[in-house]
Design an enzyme around this catalytic site. Structure first.
Site, mmCIF file in Angstrom:
data_model
loop_
_atom_site.group_PDB
_atom_site.id
_atom_site.type_symbol
_atom_site.label_atom_id
_atom_site.label_comp_id
_atom_site.label_asym_id
_atom_site.label_seq_id
_atom_site.Cartn_x
_atom_site.Cartn_y
_atom_site.Cartn_z
ATOM 1 N N LEU A 1 -5.578 -0.360 -1.283
ATOM 2 C CA LEU A 1 -4.767 0.026 -2.442
ATOM 3 C C LEU A 1 -5.478 1.188 -3.486
ATOM 4 C CD1 LEU A 1 -3.460 -3.434 -3.448
ATOM 5 C CD2 LEU A 1 -2.655 -2.084 -1.706
ATOM 6 N N HIS B 1 2.097 -8.542 16.173
ATOM 7 C CA HIS B 1 2.978 -7.372 16.733
ATOM 8 C C HIS B 1 2.080 -6.192 16.694
ATOM 9 C CE1 HIS B 1 2.323 -7.364 12.540
ATOM 10 N NE2 HIS B 1 2.700 -6.234 12.252
ATOM 11 N N ASP B 2 0.862 -6.166 16.336
ATOM 12 C CA ASP B 2 -0.197 -4.983 16.582
ATOM 13 C C ASP B 2 -1.002 -5.062 17.811
ATOM 14 O OD1 ASP B 2 0.792 -3.854 14.029
ATOM 15 O OD2 ASP B 2 -0.540 -5.206 12.819
ATOM 16 N N ASN C 1 0.892 -1.190 -0.086
ATOM 17 C CA ASN C 1 -0.190 -0.065 0.081
ATOM 18 C C ASN C 1 0.702 1.189 -0.059
ATOM 19 O OD1 ASN C 1 -2.754 1.333 0.216
ATOM 20 N ND2 ASN C 1 -1.672 2.058 2.401
ATOM 21 N N HIS C 2 2.069 1.294 0.777
ATOM 22 C CA HIS C 2 2.686 2.411 0.836
ATOM 23 C C HIS C 2 4.153 2.359 1.017
ATOM 24 C CE1 HIS C 2 1.311 0.860 4.741
ATOM 25 N NE2 HIS C 2 2.492 1.013 5.030
ATOM 26 N N GLU D 1 -3.569 -9.670 5.047
ATOM 27 C CA GLU D 1 -4.006 -8.892 6.337
ATOM 28 C C GLU D 1 -5.167 -7.741 6.218
ATOM 29 O OE1 GLU D 1 -2.562 -5.818 9.654
ATOM 30 O OE2 GLU D 1 -2.322 -5.490 7.473
ATOM 31 N N ASP E 1 0.450 -7.081 3.338
ATOM 32 C CA ASP E 1 -0.002 -6.031 4.598
ATOM 33 C C ASP E 1 -1.126 -5.169 4.080
ATOM 34 O OD1 ASP E 1 0.779 -4.584 6.829
ATOM 35 O OD2 ASP E 1 1.237 -3.084 5.646
ATOM 36 N N GLU F 1 -8.400 4.150 -4.218
ATOM 37 C CA GLU F 1 -9.305 4.941 -3.459
ATOM 38 C C GLU F 1 -10.661 5.419 -4.185
ATOM 39 O OE1 GLU F 1 -6.037 5.983 -3.977
ATOM 40 O OE2 GLU F 1 -5.538 4.829 -2.147
ATOM 41 N N ASP G 1 0.983 6.900 0.684
ATOM 42 C CA ASP G 1 0.313 5.811 -0.197
ATOM 43 C C ASP G 1 0.696 5.745 -1.756
ATOM 44 O OD1 ASP G 1 -1.343 5.423 2.162
ATOM 45 O OD2 ASP G 1 -3.249 4.364 0.930
ATOM 46 N N ARG H 1 3.053 -12.463 3.177
ATOM 47 C CA ARG H 1 1.958 -11.796 4.040
ATOM 48 C C ARG H 1 1.608 -10.387 3.592
ATOM 49 N NH1 ARG H 1 1.482 -7.292 7.543
ATOM 50 N NH2 ARG H 1 0.029 -7.588 9.150
HETATM 51 C C1 GLC Z 1 -0.317 -3.354 9.084
HETATM 52 C C2 GLC Z 1 0.894 -3.825 9.950
HETATM 53 C C3 GLC Z 1 1.078 -2.874 11.072
HETATM 54 C C4 GLC Z 1 1.623 -1.679 10.135
HETATM 55 C C5 GLC Z 1 0.443 -1.283 9.234
HETATM 56 C C6 GLC Z 1 0.772 -0.211 8.187
HETATM 57 O O1 GLC Z 1 -1.365 -3.356 9.967
HETATM 58 O O2 GLC Z 1 0.547 -5.030 10.646
HETATM 59 O O3 GLC Z 1 2.089 -3.001 12.118
HETATM 60 O O4 GLC Z 1 1.604 -0.465 11.255
HETATM 61 O O5 GLC Z 1 0.249 -2.264 8.381
HETATM 62 O O6 GLC Z 1 1.942 -0.785 7.175
#
Ligand code: GLC
Length: 550
Positions: A208, A309-310, A104-105, A245, A203, A210, A173, A201
């Protein structure tokens, strides 16, 4: 060659943060060399694949999810040669490797963004990101990092325009309307495919594309691009996992699992319902969520994390009732349940008030429900966290390996460590670590290993059918997993109080029942089969003997 059964069918995934896992060169930061040295532990534990959070060059303003070069390795972690050595050695030990791919970014320090802001308005270079003269464009897109940002737009002095950032302002983005961007990102996929990785994975997939008058989530064009990624991977002929995700309820995450799109998606609604179930002692919503997940994406692969990790997402007030959220926060072991952007930034053990029985129960569920269990590093030990650290750092601290210096994570002096190892009472690394738990037969770590061994021996748990049975008890979830020659019965008590109940097993009338973990026989299946489960108790039973397949 794509085989008929993909490698991830029945696989158990272990998520780790390379910077926090093991330091191989003594600079205080975990790296690929250190991780390579820990592969034998992961093999011993019994996981099939590891997912690494981003390993690319990055100023680390968002834990590495702000990337400056998609085709390289962060120098603190190693280099491409170190990655090659690590991957070869993971494969030699039978462990697959999943990389985080941030589509995405980029970081605002990525050369593409620096070029874009200096390039003239309307030029192809500028068009690589999403710009506007008006910060009210896409006004219906919610702000995701509410704790850090007040707008999705940031004014850029050099460009003389606003740029879109759905996450931090340091993460502009990419503009997926631009075919060049799509081509570059497919090039990134190709680069790592050629290196031999086993999965990605993906993210933050919903964001993606708008469009005005939309929340800018999961738009049709986004799905079109993800289908392109899938076709690209399929055409490579490699058996590579694409895992989405999307932090959304099951119905909204399900479209990513369409047959021609991604192979798997996290079921974060299930995660929320597992925590809510334990906090309320009620299994009803968990059961409803499980049935819904099977209905909206039949036969698909849901990935099942407890923590990552979030933050712990509890569904924006729509999924988990406010009083249950409050009771999760109130029950936290040590420190308060800090609410960050959309959830609680704490680890599993403190979220369960330090109770190893609840840790076992929730893992026993993800190890036996349909889907791909995901273990977050350290949760196999019941590792604690540091509630006072910034952002999501409380649950990103170094892995505890030994009772020695820095928990065996690094030989560097304390001030150089990436984050402080846990010394909080009850979770001190001198007690909660791999070495000590390996030596204690009754430890959480040995329990996880045993469970993973049993799971491997029970193909019904890996790829079998799924049906919920009526337990007649509000706290107890009961289900069967089955294949042609094997039926496994699972019962889980989400309450801190013991539970006794009867199950109607008349359809297996007269069949033997044997508890799996310790091999103990129970009475034959009948119409009123008595079960007692202790506080947070669970059991797996084989119904009938396992018939040998010819
Ligand atoms: C996802 C990741 C997170 C990150 C975000 C932006 O949600 O798991 O840790 O901050 O994307 O990339």
């Amino acid at each position: 060659m794509v085989t008929s059964v993909s490698w991830w069918e029945g696989a158990v995934v272990y998520q780790l943060i390379p910077r926090s896992y093991s330091d191989g060169d003594g600079d205080g930061i975990g790296d690929l060399k250190g991780l390579s040295g820990r592969l034998s532990y992961l093999r011993w534990l019994g996981v099939d694949a590891i997912w690494l959070t981003p390993i690319y060059p990055s100023p680390l303003q968002d834990g590495g999810y702000d990337i400056t070069d998609f085709k390289n390795i962060h120098p603190e972690l190693g280099d491409l040669a170190a990655f090659h050595r690590f991957l070869t050695s993971a494969h030699a030990q039978g462990i697959k490797v999943i990389l985080d791919l941030v589509l995405n970014h980029t970081s605002h320090l990525h050369p593409w963004f620096q070029r874009a802001r200096w390039a003239p308005k309307g030029s192809p270079e500028r068009d690589v990101y999403v710009w506007s003269d008006d910060p009210n464009r896409y006004a219906e897109a919610p702000i995701l990092f509410r704790n850090f940002e007040t707008s999705n737009w940031e004014w850029d002095e050099v460009a003389g325009q606003y740029y879109l950032h759905r996450f931090l302002r340091h993460q502009p983005d990419l503009n997926y309307e631009n075919p060049w961007v799509q081509e570059q990102m497919l090039g990134v996929v190709d680069f790592w495919l050629q290196k031999g990785v086993d999965g990605f994975r993906l993210d933050a997939v919903p964001f993606l594309f708008e469009a005005e008058e939309s929340r800018c989530e999961g738009l049709e064009q986004t799905h079109d691009f993800l289908r392109k990624v899938r076709t690209f991977v399929d055409n490579s002929g490699k058996d590579v996992l694409l895992l989405a995700e999307a932090i959304q309820p099951v119905e909204e995450a399900a479209p990513y699992l369409a047959e021609d799109e991604l192979h798997a998606a996290f079921n974060f609604e299930l995660t929320a319902q597992l925590f809510a179930g334990v906090a309320s002692g009620n299994s009803k919503n968990l059961g409803l969520c499980l049935n819904k997940a099977q209905e909206v994406a039949p036969g698909s692969c849901w990935a099942l994390p407890l923590r990552n990790h979030d933050e712990l997402w509890l569904g924006d007030g729509h999924l988990v009732p406010e009083e249950v959220i409050q009771s999760i926060r109130a029950g936290l072991h040590q420190g308060n349940g800090h609410w960050l952007n959309w959830g609680i930034n704490r680890r599993l053990a403190p979220l369960l008030n330090g109770d190893p029985r609840a840790n076992r129960l929730l893992h026993a569920l993800i190890y036996s429900l349909p889907g791909m269990p995901c273990i977050y590093y350290g949760d196999e030990l019941g590792m604690g966290d540091w509630p006072g650290l910034r952002d999501r750092d409380p649950n990103r601290t170094p892995m505890a390996w030994t009772p020695g210096r820095n928990g065996g994570f690094s030989t560097a002096p304390d001030p150089l460590l990436v984050l402080p190892p846990i010394t909080a009472p009850g979770y001190d690394y001198r007690v909660v670590n791999v070495e000590v738990q390996k030596h204690l037969p009754g430890s959480l770590l040995n329990w996880h290993r045993r469970m993973l061994t049993c799971r491997r021996l029970l193909p019904a748990l890996q790829a079998g059918g799924f049906e919920i049975l009526d337990s007649g008890h509000p706290s107890v979830l009961v289900f069967v997993r089955y294949i042609k020659n094997m039926t496994v019965l699972v019962a889980a008590n989400l309450s801190a109080a013991g539970a006794s109940f009867h199950l109607d097993l008349s359809r297996w009338e007269g069949a033997s029942t044997r508890e799996v973990l310790w091999g103990c026989y129970y009475p034959e299946a009948n119409e009123k089969w008595f079960v007692y489960l202790s506080s947070y108790g669970f059991n797996w039973w084989l119904i009938g003997e396992v018939e040998e397949t010819k």
